[in-house]
Design an enzyme around this catalytic site. Structure first.
Site, PDB file in Angstrom:
ATOM      1  N   GLY A  56      -4.541  19.182   5.044  1.00  0.00           N
ATOM      2  CA  GLY A  56      -4.809  19.310   3.621  1.00  0.00           C
ATOM      3  C   GLY A  56      -4.032  18.296   2.810  1.00  0.00           C
ATOM      4  O   GLY A  56      -3.839  17.146   3.211  1.00  0.00           O
ATOM      5  N   GLY A  57      -3.551  18.720   1.645  1.00  0.00           N
ATOM      6  CA  GLY A  57      -2.798  17.828   0.769  1.00  0.00           C
ATOM      7  C   GLY A  57      -1.524  17.306   1.392  1.00  0.00           C
ATOM      8  O   GLY A  57      -1.019  16.252   0.985  1.00  0.00           O
ATOM      9  N   GLY A 100     -10.911 -20.646   7.921  1.00  0.00           N
ATOM     10  CA  GLY A 100     -10.163 -19.859   6.954  1.00  0.00           C
ATOM     11  C   GLY A 100      -9.040 -19.075   7.589  1.00  0.00           C
ATOM     12  O   GLY A 100      -8.024 -18.791   6.943  1.00  0.00           O
ATOM     13  N   ALA A 101      -9.179 -18.712   8.857  1.00  0.00           N
ATOM     14  CA  ALA A 101      -8.128 -17.962   9.532  1.00  0.00           C
ATOM     15  C   ALA A 101      -6.853 -18.795   9.661  1.00  0.00           C
ATOM     16  O   ALA A 101      -5.743 -18.258   9.634  1.00  0.00           O
ATOM     17  CB  ALA A 101      -8.608 -17.508  10.907  1.00  0.00           C
TER      18      ALA A 101
END
Length: 509
Positions: free
Chosen positions: A164-165, A399-400
């Site tokens: 949960g939270g 780009g790498a």
């Protein structure tokens, strides 16, 4: 009730039967965990006699001193550390208004004193009997996690249920350790999922240590038991400073700083498409061959973790040619970006070992947002102001190349091995683009392609063009890597750099 009786009840937690049940489940008790985490006799408990204030649902008859969490401070390897340990034997370790206040107090103290905080999580969630008060307690903790982020190291150990939270506090912290077989994390449990989506899944499949270490990436480490978990936390802290102002701790080593490793000269295979294990390089250059890998089972095409070089703590980021050829994909980009930003926040120099043919192609990656996620890694390296060093071992394409701590994004020292290939793309792909028409009309296309590939490799697929432009500071023999890196780190010890004044950057989340 006298003082001794209150102390005894606090020590017993939920009672001897529940303590025995904790052991039968293969788990240590909260106090046993605290004792193993801290240096012997150094732990000082805070709010040991605090009790809950709920008077509904018969809770007024169930008063346990400490109220389900052990909190305080002590020393680990002589350095101050704050911690809390949820006690599953008391109301299932559920969070109440008062034990949340204990946790918040410890976090506030850690922030004021500039010391790491460790959370040992073993809780069934919010205490239902207290309603919104328990939910408010979670929010109070989340706020402290956020304010402390980048100021003091925060480590979470999941040593039981965390649902949960409750999962959002560990998610904000820097590192999550999960114990195999006894821990799990999920926002909604199997029963709810079965009702809503009709999926049939077990707790282990949904949120066990394997799931979060290998598939989701929520957890950074998986260990077989509680004792191994606590030893790992102590080891991890040995690489980290106490806060964002301090320097990482230095440690002595007998490993010579000028040690050479001849095996590195033959680490990179002659064939550019043949894989090798980048771990061999990492262990070869690290002090005493020791490397603490983070996120070992997640996005294995990128390696991240901590080592020492000449006694200095460093964060290592390395492409892994043995998995997906070392390409960068969505998971690897996010994994690397998070690690780089942690190291930068805590003054830990960054060392990058590069062998990357590019970003992983395909519709799944493009539809999943590889552009946005790849930009996270670029952003993280570019904004980092700590000392940055890069060694290109083989491929550095497209780009790498730019993303992996190139000189262009403020990396301080860039080395390349003679086997490095720095180009827009690989020779085969480049030739297909540049000489497509020539190859189509050639009498012997295969021979002509081989000739053009050899020409391209000689002109571009080597480190010397980049070195002639100053994009690579030196081409070094592989065996010299350790000595050259340690010397560079010593030179960078006084580095001072900063980004333009701003509230914060807008990393492409």
């Amino acid at each position: 009730m006298d003082f001794e009786e209150l102390e005894r009840r606090a020590e017993l937690g939920g009672g001897e039967d529940r303590l025995r049940r904790q052991h039968d489940a293969g788990k240590l008790t909260a106090r046993e965990r605290i004792d193993l985490l801290f240096d012997a006799g150094s732990f000082q408990e805070v709010d040991k006699l605090v009790t809950h204030r709920c008077r509904d649902f018969g809770m007024e008859e169930q008063i346990v001193p400490g109220d389900g969490v052990v909190a305080g401070h002590g020393r680990i390897d002589g350095r101050p550390v704050y911690a809390f340990a949820q006690d599953f034997t008391v109301f299932g370790g559920s969070l109440s208004e008062t034990n949340a206040a204990k946790i918040v107090k410890i976090m506030d103290l850690a922030l004021k004193m500039g010391a790491p905080v460790v959370g040992l999580n073993d809780s069934g969630g919010a205490r239902i009997q207290e309603g919104v008060l328990s939910l408010g307690g979670y929010a109070d903790i989340f706020l402290r996690n956020t304010l402390a982020s980048g100021v003091i190291p925060q480590i979470s150990a999941i040593m039981g249920p965390c649902a949960g939270g409750a999962v959002y506090s560990p998610a904000i912290t820097d590192f999550n350790v999960m114990v195999e077989g006894t821990s799990y994390m999920f926002v909604t449990g199997p029963d709810v999922i079965r009702t809503v989506t009709h999926e049939d899944v077990t707790k282990e499949q949904l949120g066990g240590a394997h799931t979060h270490n290998e598939i989701s990436g929520v957890a950074h480490f998986a260990v077989p038991g509680d004792r191994e978990c606590l030893r790992l936390i102590r080891d991890l802290l040995s690489y980290l400073p106490s806060n964002n102002v301090d320097e990482p701790p230095r440690r002595s080593t007998v490993d010579p700083v000028n040690r050479e490793d001849e095996a590195l000269d033959s680490l990179v295979p002659e064939s550019p498409n043949q894989p090798y294990d980048m771990h061999d390089l990492v262990h070869a250059v690290a002090d005493d061959g020791e490397f603490l890998e983070v996120h070992q089972h997640f996005a294995r095409n990128l390696i991240v973790g901590f080592a020492h070089l000449g006694g200095r703590s460093v964060g290592i980021v390395a492409n892994q040619p043995a998995h997906l050829a070392g390409t960068l994909d969505i998971d690897a980009s996010v994994k690397g970006a998070r690690f780089v930003r942690f190291c930068d926040a805590f003054n830990i120099p960054l060392l990058t070992f590069e062998d990357v043919p590019g970003f992983l192609p395909g519709t799944r990656q493009e539809y999943g947002g590889i552009i946005r996620h790849g930009a996270k890694l670029l952003f993280a390296f570019a904004e980092a102001t700590v000392p940055k060093l890069t060694v290109i071992t083989r491929k550095a394409y497209g780009g790498a190349y730019c993303v992996m701590a190139s000189k262009h994004i403020r990396t301080d020292v860039n080395f390349a091995w003679p086997s490095a290939e720095i180009a827009v793309m690989g020779p085969e792909g480049a030739v297909n683009v540049l000489y497509r028409r020539e190859l189509e009309s050639a009498e012997d296309p295969a021979a002509q392609r081989a000739l053009r590939v050899a020409e391209f490799r000689e002109k571009f697929a080597n480190p010397y063009i980049a070195a002639s432009r100053g994009f690579v500071d030196a081409v070094i023999r592989p065996r010299e890597t350790r000595a050259r890196l340690i010397a560079a780190l010593a030179t960078l010890a006084t580095k001072r750099d900063r980004n333009p004044p701003k509230k914060h950057g807008n990393i492409p989340l």
